[in-house]
Design a protein around this motif. Structure first.
Motif, PDB file in Angstrom:
ATOM      1  N   TYR B  43      65.223  43.101  30.664  1.00 33.24           N
ATOM      2  CA  TYR B  43      65.999  42.276  29.735  1.00 33.24           C
ATOM      3  C   TYR B  43      65.926  40.804  30.108  1.00 33.24           C
ATOM      4  N   LEU B  61      67.157  35.837  28.564  1.00 35.77           N
ATOM      5  CA  LEU B  61      67.275  37.203  28.056  1.00 35.77           C
ATOM      6  C   LEU B  61      66.368  37.403  26.846  1.00 35.77           C
ATOM      7  N   VAL B 141      72.109  42.311  23.180  1.00 33.55           N
ATOM      8  CA  VAL B 141      73.165  42.964  23.961  1.00 33.55           C
ATOM      9  C   VAL B 141      72.744  44.390  24.324  1.00 33.55           C
ATOM     10  N   VAL B 144      70.284  44.964  27.248  1.00 37.14           N
ATOM     11  CA  VAL B 144      70.866  44.956  28.594  1.00 37.14           C
ATOM     12  C   VAL B 144      71.604  46.265  28.855  1.00 37.14           C
ATOM     13  N   VAL B 145      72.459  46.670  27.939  1.00 35.03           N
ATOM     14  CA  VAL B 145      73.205  47.932  28.055  1.00 35.03           C
ATOM     15  C   VAL B 145      73.160  48.643  26.706  1.00 35.03           C
ATOM     16  N   ARG B 148      76.087  48.978  23.867  1.00 33.12           N
ATOM     17  CA  ARG B 148      77.154  48.011  24.090  1.00 33.12           C
ATOM     18  C   ARG B 148      77.473  47.176  22.849  1.00 33.12           C
ATOM     19  N   ASP B 151      80.196  48.315  20.810  1.00 32.46           N
ATOM     20  CA  ASP B 151      81.472  48.357  21.526  1.00 32.46           C
ATOM     21  C   ASP B 151      81.864  46.962  22.010  1.00 32.46           C
ATOM     22  N   SER B 152      81.732  45.960  21.132  1.00 30.50           N
ATOM     23  CA  SER B 152      82.201  44.614  21.460  1.00 30.50           C
ATOM     24  C   SER B 152      82.521  43.908  20.154  1.00 30.50           C
ATOM     25  N   GLY B 203      68.981  50.167  40.295  1.00 33.53           N
ATOM     26  CA  GLY B 203      70.156  50.801  39.734  1.00 33.53           C
ATOM     27  C   GLY B 203      71.327  49.843  39.756  1.00 33.53           C
ATOM     28  N   TYR B 204      72.512  50.416  39.635  1.00 31.86           N
ATOM     29  CA  TYR B 204      73.712  49.601  39.521  1.00 31.86           C
ATOM     30  C   TYR B 204      74.770  50.118  40.475  1.00 31.86           C
ATOM     31  N   PRO B 220      83.512  52.984  29.417  1.00 32.50           N
ATOM     32  CA  PRO B 220      82.831  53.781  28.387  1.00 32.50           C
ATOM     33  C   PRO B 220      81.711  54.639  28.983  1.00 32.50           C
ATOM     34  N   LEU B 223      78.374  53.228  30.149  1.00 29.07           N
ATOM     35  CA  LEU B 223      78.359  52.518  31.431  1.00 29.07           C
ATOM     36  C   LEU B 223      78.431  53.491  32.589  1.00 29.07           C
ATOM     37  N   LEU B 226      75.050  54.724  33.558  1.00 32.09           N
ATOM     38  CA  LEU B 226      74.001  53.802  34.062  1.00 32.09           C
ATOM     39  C   LEU B 226      73.449  54.256  35.399  1.00 32.09           C
TER      40      LEU B 226
END
Lengths: 226, 226
Positions: B43, B61, B141, B144-145, B148, B151-152, B203-204, B220, B223, B226
């Motif tokens: 991203y 991005l 958006v 990246v995820v 998402r 959900d914003s 990873g995260y 959520p 996430l 991930l």
């Protein structure tokens, strides 16, 4: 804060037209230690140059030695072929970026990433001196894995001749960083969306040895420590 | 293998002077699926353009929608200001790189990294159409995820106006990859140095929620996954 003019001191690089951003000036820094720390944490840069009137951006390995960056490549590679004999130098822009986290706001507009980047503008020159070239190659290996250069067979004359290294001095340099949490609008705080930062995990998985290692070639300490 | 000429087919991008490498041609690919997979895994790109006759490389991005890349930035940012009203387009080079592992050879010369990169040459244009712009922002958006954007809180008119998006078509594109183990010289195999590949861990870490989340704003599923 005295406006957006960044400080200039021996501890900082001197801002120039090219390194003063037109926006988000509060994120720009010329601090030498910060620039060094961002550069030292990486080993892959994106090198930009002009070919045939158009921009080209290639990923490549780099190393920092004091106030000089060395960039590695075969003599056959495009950016490096453009330096050489007469060597007028090659105008380049070298950028190093670390992404640290995903910033998920309640509003789509305020989504962002936490990152640290360094942008270096300047002219790159071919490294002709064999001693400097050899030291640069050691630095390129050690930039990826500190301690590794001394634990490998050094380049022989043929390999040294087949390798091109260019140097770029750290003169016109700036860093940009984003840290911290979400910056949502006050009126969005009551929205039901989850918001926060997802940090990127960094590191290495277990080293995978070659099948034909010499007997007794054990994993060195500097790799076990990664 | 029929020489180094890469295949051209509907499943591949057409090679051009700019995308046929001068060396390591065996690493270059024009395969559409490979290009897409490399782009879709990232991203952050490095966008190169020319300003004042010199190259500039900035991290930014991006999102892929079919055969188009969208790049995000405020209307105040330098590359985007150069598009706009008359919009002759901005010649750019957009590069995405994933580093997958460190390749540690017995010889310094054969040290390398495993990586996958995509380089896109072309002309970027400002996205003026509000519908395309909104879809592009959603894509940025979701790049990246995934999941998402829905959900914003979507961008309002003011935010939409304050955001610039440029588009770059996937026409002149190539991928380069290095995979696999060490390529040492036969005469070096008996050397006592450890050799192998150190894979990068990706990873995260656990998401860090804002302190002032609305009651019931739970992490959520997209996430947690991930």
């Amino acid at each position: 804060m005295q406006g957006t003019q960044p400080p200039t001191s021996p501890a900082a690089y001197t801002p120039t037209d090219r390194t003063i951003p037109t926006r988000a000036a509060q994120k720009a820094s010329y601090d030498r230690e910060l620039v060094h720390s961002i550069l030292d944490e990486g080993y892959v840069c994106h090198l930009g140059f002009i070919r045939g009137g158009a921009p080209v951006v290639l990923p490549t390995l780099y190393a920092r030695v004091g106030e000089t960056l060395y960039v590695h490549g075969s003599t056959g590679s495009r950016p490096l072929r453009m330096t050489g004999q007469a060597d007028p130098g090659l105008p380049v822009c070298l950028t190093v970026t670390h992404v640290d986290g995903l910033v998920l706001a309640r509003s789509a507009f305020h989504h962002s990433v936490n990152y640290r980047s360094v942008v270096v503008h300047g002219t790159a020159y071919d490294v002709a001196d064999p001693r400097e070239k050899r030291a640069a190659l050691d630095a390129l290996v050690d930039q990826v894995v500190p301690g590794r250069a001394a634990d490998s067979r050094p380049a022989n004359r043929k390999e040294l001749a087949a390798t091109a290294v260019i140097r770029l001095d750290l003169g016109e340099v700036s860093a940009k960083t984003r840290t911290g949490g979400v910056n949502d609008e006050p009126e969005d705080l009551a929205l039901p969306h989850w918001a926060g930062v997802v940090p990127l995990r960094k590191g290495y998985d277990a080293p995978v040895p070659e099948a034909d290692l010499a007997p007794g070639a054990e994993l060195p300490g500097y790799l076990a420590a990664l």
